[in-house]
Design an enzyme around this catalytic site. Structure first.
Site, PDB file in Angstrom:
ATOM      1  N   ASP A 116       0.359  -4.212  -2.166  1.00 21.84           N
ATOM      2  CA  ASP A 116       1.738  -5.036  -2.311  1.00 21.84           C
ATOM      3  C   ASP A 116       2.796  -4.196  -1.974  1.00 21.84           C
ATOM      4  OD1 ASP A 116       0.349  -6.839  -3.688  1.00 21.84           O
ATOM      5  OD2 ASP A 116      -0.034  -6.062  -5.351  1.00 21.84           O
ATOM      6  N   ASP A 136       2.550   1.231  -7.379  1.00 19.55           N
ATOM      7  CA  ASP A 136       1.140   1.086  -7.046  1.00 19.55           C
ATOM      8  C   ASP A 136       0.349   0.493  -5.926  1.00 19.55           C
ATOM      9  OD1 ASP A 136       0.425   1.412  -9.671  1.00 19.55           O
ATOM     10  OD2 ASP A 136       0.787  -0.339 -10.394  1.00 19.55           O
ATOM     11  N   GLU A 139      -5.857  -4.637  -1.935  1.00 24.64           N
ATOM     12  CA  GLU A 139      -5.566  -4.411  -2.954  1.00 24.64           C
ATOM     13  C   GLU A 139      -6.305  -5.160  -4.298  1.00 24.64           C
ATOM     14  OE1 GLU A 139      -2.078  -3.202  -3.440  1.00 24.64           O
ATOM     15  OE2 GLU A 139      -2.262  -2.557  -5.920  1.00 24.64           O
TER      16      GLU A 139
END
Ligand code: 0RA
Length: 648
Positions: free
Chosen positions: A509, A513, A435
């Site tokens: 992560d 999110d 990401e």
């Protein structure tokens, strides 16, 4: 004396030693999968008794000591003396490999795969087994330890008890070195599935283990009853419960030909872009498909096209609807029972019996044609949906052509931000999907470029559940994924030989999110090319949450519990520092390598679909365009999730 040994006696002399020596050969693994398989093996015997028409209720209980008891109200395992072994039939079934079948007398025996190895295998791999049989007015009892009988079969008068069999066992920790703790949800999922597949059999599942910590059930027993008189019809109802049906009643076909039993339940829904057909052969889910599904798909396409032409919905000069068009929005279950099943493929979950294809085709063809002729309004809405799908596919094809001309999809040009590995052999190659660019940077520096590729994605990828095909192909992040991995067209037969990496690792992560992006990616893989998930190519990386430092030592902790446990090991007045990693980008490349990417030290979670019906439903609830079911889900389960952990 040696010359007098019959083949049967040699088998008896062999006993169960080979099972204890090489357990993996019999139950696949000695990890959690193999452990749970023990329960399925015992339950399968009771299911067989139910299929033979003698058993209506099966009870499975996880006992307080972690052992499991399976009780049925069948005829009871025979207890008379077996002629070749000179021992009771019960003892023979429990101590001789594959002896079960000799007493079974026909029926739809499961073979191949991991199922059907026999209850003797469970006996061999258990610290102890206790069997009770109620038969002929008596209660019979025998105990075994690590496969060996402890004492003779005993019998006491018990004329009042209904007939049945009870098998209790405690898996052997010498064999199952990762532990012998059964997972409630894993067992519940499979038992529920069995109840759907075997209409009218009542399955009761209880858990008497006391738990500490889990709210509301300290030391309390849990119990659930699975009982579906409608069988796979009810299964399809459950699977489509969050979707809007296109027609009222579920289409149901059942029949038998040449000793092959076929049952099919089908329902088309309005708001679904993909099909969801589950196949089973002898109660085993055939993940890789096979002849029963091939027969079903062929007959669906042919029947709908022929009815559409009869009803003048397709004109003479127009092309036939494709199979994918006909199946769009379709949810269905096909369950076949085959006397001598052949399971093929790497995972032995593909039905190979060629005769099944034609049998399914002819049974379903007749019944479906008749049903649609009697229900023209259902026929019309299904045809209408398929025609729409046909047109949408045409539009998507044009969009794809456009994209292809720009040489993005299916081109030899790999996406610019892909840092490829030097290895060319997909079976040793891995790709990390990360990401954002900063994490991408750390990963690129930290990796072993020999076999690890990195593909950074920018932001949130498209939610494929809510998107039509034309938009999917125009999205740049999705294009990167498709070309980097070497995937084909959505929904096409998956071609593993085109896959550029055999490990596709999602590395996001450890925050909300990150979880969202992971979910979007999983939705993409599941809906775009489910075989990637089914065949075990998708993995999730596990980056640490904390770095704990004390003096010269440091520890990486992957959960709050691990952190607390590590701290507890320190002396009372020890001083230490805790670093919480907010994102992967915060980690030094070497740290990322050491903790998350190095095959020697990392933990990877392989994504597996344990309960396909539930998986499909959950993707619809969480990712679909209807808000009400999602709100209901959050209201029901939200309080169980730890909302305090959301750092938004
Ligand atoms: C062979 C023959 C008969 C019953 C069974 C096996 C049997 C096995 C198991 C294992 C778990 N539950 C079971 N229930 C039945 C029937 C013999 C007869 O009565 O004719």
């Amino acid at each position: 004396m040696t010359s007098n040994y019959s083949a049967d006696q040699i088998q008896v002399l062999e006993g169960l030693e080979p099972v204890r020596k090489r357990p993996g050969m019999y139950i696949g693994s000695t990890g959690p999968k193999g452990l749970h398989h023990l329960v399925y093996e015992v339950v399968d015997n009771s299911i067989d008794e139910a299929l033979a028409g003698y058993c209506t209720h099966i009870e499975i209980e996880i006992n307080a000591d972690g052992s499991v008891t399976v009780t049925d109200n069948g005829r009871g395992i025979p207890t008379d003396i077996h002629p070749t072994t000179g021992r009771s039939a019960l003892e023979t079934v429990l101590t001789v490999l594959h002896a079960g079948g000799k007493f079974g007398g026909g029926g739809y025996k499961v073979s191949g795969g991991l199922h059907g190895v026999g209850v003797s295998v469970v006996n061999a791999l258990s610290e102890w087994v206790e069997v009770k049989v109620w038969r002929e007015g008596k209660e019979h009892f025998q105990r075994f330890e690590r496969g060996n009988p402890i004492g003779m079969l005993e019998a006491i008068a018990n004329a009042d008890h209904p007939t049945g069999t009870q098998v209790s066992f405690l898996p052997d920790t010498e064999i199952f070195k990762d532990g012998i703790e059964f997972d409630y949800n894993t067992l519940a999922g499979r038992l529920k599935e069995l109840a759907y597949l075997n209409a009218g059999v009542k399955i009761t599942f209880g858990d008497a283990r006391g738990t500490t910590g889990a709210a509301g059930r300290e030391g309390k027993a849990r119990e659930e009853v699975y009982f579906y008189e409608g069988g796979i019809r009810e299964y399809v109802t459950y699977m489509t419960s969050e979707k809007e049906p296109l027609h009222g009643d579920i289409i149901y076909v059942s029949g038998e030909k040449n000793d092959v039993q076929v049952e099919v339940a089908l329902q088309w829904c309005v708001d679904a872009y993909s099909d969801n057909l589950l196949g089973f052969a002898n109660n085993i889910r055939t993940i890789d498909g096979g002849t029963h599904l091939e027969g079903l798909k062929a007959v669906l396409t042919r029947t709908i096209n022929s009815i559409a032409r009869k009803r003048n919905k397709i004109k003479e000069n127009e092309a036939n609807l494709g199979g994918e068009n006909v199946r769009e929005g379709l949810t269905g279950v096909i369950s076949v029972k085959v006397p001598d099943p052949e399971f093929e493929g790497q995972t032995k979950t593909k039905l190979g019996n060629t005769e099944v294809r034609g049998i399914v085709d002819s049974l379903v063809g007749e019944a479906l044609t008749e049903f649609l002729e009697f229900n023209p309004q259902v026929a019309d809405s299904v045809i209408e949906k398929a025609v729409q799908a046909f047109k949408a596919a045409e539009a998507a094809r044009r969009a794809r052509e456009l994209v292809r001309r720009k040489s993005v999809l299916e081109s030899s040009t790999l996406p610019g931000k892909l840092a490829d590995c030097s290895a060319k052999d997909p079976s040793v190659s891995e790709i990390y999907i990360v990401e954002g660019d900063s994490a991408g940077g750390s990963a690129k520096q930290g990796r072993d470029r020999q076999f690890q590729a990195i593909l950074p994605l920018r932001g949130k990828i498209l939610n494929i559940e809510k998107t039509d095909d034309a938009k999917i192909y125009k999205n740049t992040e999705i294009q990167s994924l498709i070309t980097a991995l070497g995937l084909g067209i959505k929904g096409d037969e998956f071609d593993a030989s085109q896959l550029r990496y055999h490990r596709v690792i999602l590395m996001t992560d450890a925050d909300v999110d990150g979880a969202h992006i992971r979910t979007l990616l999983l939705t993409f893989f599941y809906r775009y090319q489910r075989a990637l998930v089914d065949q075990g190519y998708i993995y999730i990386a596990c980056p640490p949450l904390y770095k704990l430092e004390r003096g010269k030592n440091h520890y990486y902790c992957y959960s709050d519990r691990e952190l607390q446990e590590q701290i507890r090991q320190f002396p009372a007045n020890a001083s230490y520092t805790i670093q919480r990693f907010k994102g992967l980008g915060e980690m030094m490349p070497t740290q990322l390598w050491e903790t998350t990417m190095n095959p020697e030290t990392r933990t990877l979670k392989q994504v597996q679909i344990e309960d396909a019906a539930e998986a499909d439903r959950i993707f619809t609830v969480l990712m679909g365009d209807r808000v009400a079911p999602r709100r209901e889900f959050i209201e029901t389960y939200g309080s169980k999730l730890n909302l305090m952990e959301l750092d938004i």
